[in-house]
Write a protein that holds these residues in place. Structure first.
Motif, PDB file in Angstrom:
ATOM      1  N   UNK A  66      -4.330  61.869  42.359  1.00 50.45           N
ATOM      2  CA  UNK A  66      -3.600  61.307  43.484  1.00 50.45           C
ATOM      3  C   UNK A  66      -2.150  61.058  43.158  1.00 50.45           C
ATOM      4  N   UNK A  67      -1.528  60.243  43.982  1.00 50.34           N
ATOM      5  CA  UNK A  67      -0.098  59.952  43.867  1.00 50.34           C
ATOM      6  C   UNK A  67       0.081  58.435  43.813  1.00 50.34           C
ATOM      7  N   UNK A  83       2.427  62.387  40.579  1.00 50.90           N
ATOM      8  CA  UNK A  83       1.058  62.887  40.680  1.00 50.90           C
ATOM      9  C   UNK A  83       0.341  62.563  39.370  1.00 50.90           C
ATOM     10  N   UNK A  84      -0.811  61.909  39.481  1.00 47.78           N
ATOM     11  CA  UNK A  84      -1.459  61.376  38.286  1.00 47.78           C
ATOM     12  C   UNK A  84      -2.973  61.537  38.341  1.00 47.78           C
ATOM     13  N   UNK A  85      -3.568  61.390  37.154  1.00 52.67           N
ATOM     14  CA  UNK A  85      -4.987  61.093  37.005  1.00 52.67           C
ATOM     15  C   UNK A  85      -5.067  59.762  36.276  1.00 52.67           C
ATOM     16  N   UNK A  86      -6.247  59.158  36.309  1.00 55.60           N
ATOM     17  CA  UNK A  86      -6.410  57.857  35.662  1.00 55.60           C
ATOM     18  C   UNK A  86      -7.680  57.822  34.844  1.00 55.60           C
ATOM     19  N   UNK A 133      -2.064  59.186  33.510  1.00 58.84           N
ATOM     20  CA  UNK A 133      -1.562  60.393  32.865  1.00 58.84           C
ATOM     21  C   UNK A 133      -0.935  61.258  33.948  1.00 58.84           C
ATOM     22  N   UNK A 134       0.285  61.727  33.710  1.00 55.28           N
ATOM     23  CA  UNK A 134       0.922  62.614  34.672  1.00 55.28           C
ATOM     24  C   UNK A 134       0.229  63.979  34.660  1.00 55.28           C
ATOM     25  N   UNK A 138       1.967  73.030  37.371  1.00 51.82           N
ATOM     26  CA  UNK A 138       1.081  74.187  37.431  1.00 51.82           C
ATOM     27  C   UNK A 138      -0.389  73.843  37.506  1.00 51.82           C
ATOM     28  N   UNK A 139      -0.722  72.551  37.408  1.00 50.92           N
ATOM     29  CA  UNK A 139      -2.110  72.115  37.536  1.00 50.92           C
ATOM     30  C   UNK A 139      -2.271  71.477  38.905  1.00 50.92           C
TER      31      UNK A 139
END
Length: 348
Positions: A66-67, A83-86, A133-134, A138-139
């Motif tokens: 998400x963002x 844009x991140x994951x957690x 984590x950003x 490209x992902x």
């Protein structure tokens, strides 16, 4: 906001509800969720089989992308818009033996999103900023939403697998987790045989496309003979069970060579009968792997950046939060591989 909530203990005690938008406290951020993946633990919670405990009422979901929308006190506002994951751990004590030695996944006070505290099958989720984590350039957001299971697999395969180039490996259970583990094992230099039942025919075909050297139908009478013939002279050096199924676990312990290594990746959800003599008389090294440590998030995102792991072929369908029951049903019927819920406009 919309959220998929386990509202009380019991079977199928899950529904779409309207709940308040969470507010980030000090050290936290609020993420506008793009995608949230459905995991086997979510199915255990939905089924009420005791395979994974929760503290209802609680919003499900821990595989997210998400963002960052807003930040709490003490958090760098530069995170907003990223844009991140957690990582999934909402709380660990930081002082116990496990936290002090880098094994926070084993902390007895650990509380995870989606089970102990509200998770990401919702329009918004709040997490500690230190968990972010950003997402590399490209992902995609869809691929990134699968970082959590990939990190679990990376820990199991790359930390506990002990793979050396040329090792012969048996992997049982060709679901999404199994096919991630397959790619990681191949990237480490292993020659991987994937076993599944006739019901897994589609999955085994994809396993061959993703690097399996051979596939075997484990529910055929000569399955173990086939595995032995593919792994001369003594059998597989390493076995990864990604199914959590008793028959597959037992087959893996029988098949692995003496002095070999066995890694349990899949959760069984219930007690499983084992022949412990297989472990003793064969002098096996047996490992379990649970969740993941931070280093495997970093490594997994880098593998995605380098295009060394393919996750797009594992995405079977994307549903809105309103259609969550269709996604759960597809997962439980073992139709396809991975299902994502699109939570907000980023996912739609």
């Amino acid at each position: 906001m919309k959220a998929i909530v386990n509202y009380e203990d019991g079977q199928k005690k899950v529904k779409l509800m309207d709940v308040p938008v969470p507010q980030p406290a000090s050290g936290q951020v609020r993420i506008r969720v793009a995608y949230c993946g459905i995991c086997g633990t979510d199915i255990h919670i939905f089924s009420g089989d005791g395979g994974y405990p929760t503290k209802p009422p609680v919003t499900l979901g821990h595989e997210l992308s998400g963002v960052v929308e807003s930040v709490g006190e003490g958090v760098d506002p530069a995170w907003i818009g990223e844009k991140v994951v957690s990582e999934t751990y909402y709380h660990t004590c930081g002082t116990c033996l496990y936290c002090q030695t880098g094994h926070k996944n084993l902390c007895p006070e650990k509380k995870s999103i989606g089970s102990a505290v509200n998770g990401a099958m919702a329009e918004y989720v709040v997490v500690p900023a230190k968990n972010l984590h950003k997402i590399p350039e490209g992902v995609s957001l869809q691929e990134a939403a699968m970082t959590e299971p990939l990190a679990c697999c990376a820990q199991g395969v790359l930390e506990f697998g002990g793979i050396r180039p040329g090792d012969k490996i048996l992997l049982t259970g060709p679901g999404a987790i199994g096919l991630m583990c397959l790619q990681l094992a191949v990237s480490a230099g292993g020659e991987v045989i994937v076993a599944g039942t006739r019901a897994d025919t589609e999955r085994l075909e994809l396993a061959k496309e993703l690097g399996a050297s051979a596939v075997v139908f484990s529910d055929q009478p000569d399955a173990e003979a086939q595995i032995a013939a593919l792994c001369p002279p003594f059998g597989p050096d390493i076995v990864f069970d990604c199914s959590g199924a008793g028959p597959a676990i037992q087959m893996g312990l029988r098949a692995v060579r003496k002095g070999g290594r066995y890694v349990q990746v899949g959760l069984t959800g219930r007690p499983t009968e084992l022949d412990m003599n297989l472990i003793t008389l064969k002098e096996l090294a047996v490992y379990g792997t649970y969740a993941q440590k931070t280093e495997w998030w970093v490594r997994s995102l880098d593998l995605l950046r380098q295009k060394k792991i393919q996750l797009k072929p594992l995405i079977s369908n994307v549903y809105s939060l309103d259609e969550w029951d269709k996604a759960f049903d597809g997962y439980m019927q073992k139709i396809g591989f991975k299902y994502l819920l699109a939570a907000t406009e980023e996912g739609r």
